[in-house]
Design a protein around this motif. Structure first.
Motif, PDB file in Angstrom:
ATOM      1  N   LEU A   9       0.803  -1.216   0.000  1.00 47.14           N
ATOM      2  CA  LEU A   9       0.000   0.000   0.000  1.00 47.14           C
ATOM      3  C   LEU A   9       0.840   1.272   0.000  1.00 47.14           C
ATOM      4  O   LEU A   9       0.388   2.311  -0.492  1.00 47.14           O
ATOM      5  N   GLY A  10       2.040   1.201   0.558  1.00 54.74           N
ATOM      6  CA  GLY A  10       2.879   2.386   0.657  1.00 54.74           C
ATOM      7  C   GLY A  10       2.542   3.205   1.893  1.00 54.74           C
ATOM      8  O   GLY A  10       1.528   2.988   2.565  1.00 54.74           O
ATOM      9  N   ALA A  11       3.392   4.170   2.181  1.00 57.46           N
ATOM     10  CA  ALA A  11       3.259   4.953   3.409  1.00 57.46           C
ATOM     11  C   ALA A  11       2.000   5.811   3.422  1.00 57.46           C
ATOM     12  O   ALA A  11       1.311   5.907   4.445  1.00 57.46           O
ATOM     13  N   LYS A  12       1.654   6.437   2.308  1.00 57.44           N
ATOM     14  CA  LYS A  12       0.513   7.346   2.285  1.00 57.44           C
ATOM     15  C   LYS A  12      -0.801   6.616   2.521  1.00 57.44           C
ATOM     16  O   LYS A  12      -1.595   7.002   3.391  1.00 57.44           O
ATOM     17  N   LEU A  13      -1.046   5.573   1.741  1.00 55.95           N
ATOM     18  CA  LEU A  13      -2.315   4.862   1.874  1.00 55.95           C
ATOM     19  C   LEU A  13      -2.393   4.139   3.211  1.00 55.95           C
ATOM     20  O   LEU A  13      -3.464   4.063   3.824  1.00 55.95           O
ATOM     21  N   SER A  14      -1.271   3.638   3.691  1.00 57.83           N
ATOM     22  CA  SER A  14      -1.248   2.995   5.012  1.00 57.83           C
ATOM     23  C   SER A  14      -1.662   3.991   6.092  1.00 57.83           C
ATOM     24  O   SER A  14      -2.465   3.677   6.983  1.00 57.83           O
ATOM     25  N   ALA A  15      -1.130   5.202   6.014  1.00 60.02           N
ATOM     26  CA  ALA A  15      -1.490   6.241   6.986  1.00 60.02           C
ATOM     27  C   ALA A  15      -2.968   6.594   6.881  1.00 60.02           C
ATOM     28  O   ALA A  15      -3.636   6.842   7.899  1.00 60.02           O
ATOM     29  N   ALA A  16      -3.501   6.612   5.668  1.00 59.68           N
ATOM     30  CA  ALA A  16      -4.922   6.925   5.477  1.00 59.68           C
ATOM     31  C   ALA A  16      -5.802   5.863   6.113  1.00 59.68           C
ATOM     32  O   ALA A  16      -6.820   6.181   6.744  1.00 59.68           O
ATOM     33  N   LEU A  17      -5.432   4.597   5.958  1.00 63.46           N
ATOM     34  CA  LEU A  17      -6.224   3.517   6.566  1.00 63.46           C
ATOM     35  C   LEU A  17      -6.153   3.593   8.089  1.00 63.46           C
ATOM     36  O   LEU A  17      -7.169   3.395   8.773  1.00 63.46           O
ATOM     37  N   GLU A  18      -4.992   3.872   8.610  1.00 60.53           N
ATOM     38  CA  GLU A  18      -4.849   3.981  10.066  1.00 60.53           C
ATOM     39  C   GLU A  18      -5.686   5.145  10.604  1.00 60.53           C
ATOM     40  O   GLU A  18      -6.314   5.035  11.671  1.00 60.53           O
ATOM     41  N   HIS A  19      -5.711   6.242   9.863  1.00 55.32           N
ATOM     42  CA  HIS A  19      -6.512   7.391  10.293  1.00 55.32           C
ATOM     43  C   HIS A  19      -7.999   7.067  10.197  1.00 55.32           C
ATOM     44  O   HIS A  19      -8.784   7.453  11.081  1.00 55.32           O
ATOM     45  N   ALA A  20      -8.396   6.359   9.137  1.00 59.43           N
ATOM     46  CA  ALA A  20      -9.800   5.971   8.991  1.00 59.43           C
ATOM     47  C   ALA A  20     -10.235   5.069  10.138  1.00 59.43           C
ATOM     48  O   ALA A  20     -11.354   5.187  10.647  1.00 59.43           O
ATOM     49  N   HIS A  21      -9.352   4.176  10.547  1.00 61.41           N
ATOM     50  CA  HIS A  21      -9.667   3.288  11.676  1.00 61.41           C
ATOM     51  C   HIS A  21      -9.905   4.113  12.931  1.00 61.41           C
ATOM     52  O   HIS A  21     -10.836   3.840  13.711  1.00 61.41           O
ATOM     53  N   LEU A  22      -9.093   5.131  13.143  1.00 62.74           N
ATOM     54  CA  LEU A  22      -9.280   6.023  14.284  1.00 62.74           C
ATOM     55  C   LEU A  22     -10.646   6.708  14.212  1.00 62.74           C
ATOM     56  O   LEU A  22     -11.362   6.786  15.222  1.00 62.74           O
ATOM     57  N   LEU A  23     -11.022   7.198  13.040  1.00 58.44           N
ATOM     58  CA  LEU A  23     -12.295   7.900  12.902  1.00 58.44           C
ATOM     59  C   LEU A  23     -13.484   6.976  13.128  1.00 58.44           C
ATOM     60  O   LEU A  23     -14.508   7.393  13.674  1.00 58.44           O
ATOM     61  N   VAL A  24     -13.363   5.721  12.719  1.00 56.08           N
ATOM     62  CA  VAL A  24     -14.470   4.772  12.881  1.00 56.08           C
ATOM     63  C   VAL A  24     -14.616   4.319  14.327  1.00 56.08           C
ATOM     64  O   VAL A  24     -15.720   4.295  14.885  1.00 56.08           O
ATOM     65  N   TYR A  25     -13.490   3.970  14.962  1.00 55.68           N
ATOM     66  CA  TYR A  25     -13.549   3.356  16.288  1.00 55.68           C
ATOM     67  C   TYR A  25     -13.152   4.278  17.438  1.00 55.68           C
ATOM     68  O   TYR A  25     -13.594   4.079  18.570  1.00 55.68           O
ATOM     69  N   ARG A  26     -12.292   5.269  17.163  1.00 53.91           N
ATOM     70  CA  ARG A  26     -11.775   6.122  18.243  1.00 53.91           C
ATOM     71  C   ARG A  26     -11.965   7.601  17.922  1.00 53.91           C
ATOM     72  O   ARG A  26     -11.028   8.395  18.037  1.00 53.91           O
ATOM     73  N   PRO A  27     -13.163   8.014  17.510  1.00 46.36           N
ATOM     74  CA  PRO A  27     -13.351   9.418  17.117  1.00 46.36           C
ATOM     75  C   PRO A  27     -13.028  10.388  18.245  1.00 46.36           C
ATOM     76  O   PRO A  27     -12.643  11.530  17.989  1.00 46.36           O
ATOM     77  N   ARG A  28     -13.145   9.930  19.491  1.00 49.69           N
ATOM     78  CA  ARG A  28     -12.839  10.809  20.624  1.00 49.69           C
ATOM     79  C   ARG A  28     -11.353  11.152  20.700  1.00 49.69           C
ATOM     80  O   ARG A  28     -10.959  12.061  21.426  1.00 49.69           O
ATOM     81  N   GLU A  29     -10.521  10.428  19.940  1.00 50.88           N
ATOM     82  CA  GLU A  29      -9.084  10.692  19.950  1.00 50.88           C
ATOM     83  C   GLU A  29      -8.617  11.443  18.705  1.00 50.88           C
ATOM     84  O   GLU A  29      -7.420  11.597  18.486  1.00 50.88           O
TER      85      GLU A  29
END
Length: 207
Positions: free
Chosen positions: A134-154
């Protein structure tokens, strides 16, 4: 990939012209049209800008997968297969869905009264195998999306900075956030309409 002449929410919810749900949606044409235009702006843009179509659809597959929205995930996966033309990339995104799916929401609020509701949970990181594809950019996007879905308070400035550090532009970060918000909306609308359709079908059988 569906054309912009097809209403995507109708398609995903299995709504046919002439049905009661079709009448329900067309009774509020501006709401219906705005949802479709949002889809087109995010996934059928005239100019890709700082986020490629492959990145857009990969993010959509990941988010839909985290939500357990199988038909929505399949819709975006089909689109991803068409634009990416890379079986390894599609497989990598799918694998990260499996690695990231959990139960939420959870996370920690800033110190204060809400801290009593803090809850620990998975801090998702793309696997090394996935990152190599996936590369660094898309990997970071997926990690951020996971935060928004499960940890929006963070969600925080630090979280956004991680996207910038991975190579995303400010405009790109805004687009990623818009995609995440739109998917959350779209999935819930489709789920609600599908539930109404199922209820109507049960009533018709029992009548």
């Amino acid at each position: 990939m569906t054309s912009s002449t097809t209403d995507v929410i109708d398609l995903l919810a299995g709504i046919r012209e002439g049905s009661s749900l079709y009448a329900l949606r067309t009774a509020r044409p501006q709401t219906r049209d705005n949802a479709q235009r949002s889809y087109e702006a995010l996934f059928e843009p005239v100019h890709e800008g700082d986020v490629s179509r492959t990145e857009r659809f990969a993010l959509a597959v990941f988010i839909a997968g985290l939500h357990g929205a199988g038909n929505v995930e399949k819709f975006y996966q089909t689109a991803l297969e068409e634009v990416a033309k890379s079986a390894s990339l599609v497989a990598a995104v799918t694998a990260e869905v499996e690695g990231g799916r959990t139960v939420g929401p959870y996370g920690h609020y800033p110190a204060g009264p809400l801290s009593a509701e803090d809850r620990t949970g998975l801090i998702f990181h793309v696997s090394e195998a996935g990152r190599s594809v996936l590369g660094a950019k898309l990997s970071a996007a997926l990690e951020h999306a996971h935060l928004l879905v499960y940890r929006p308070r963070e969600a925080s400035a630090e979280a956004l900075q991680r996207l910038l550090d991975a190579g995303w532009t400010t405009t790109g970060v805004v687009t990623l956030s818009q995609i995440a918000a739109f998917l959350s909306f779209q999935i819930r609308v489709v789920a609600g309409l599908s539930a109404l359709a199922a209820a109507g079908a049960r009533q018709a059988v029992s009548a």
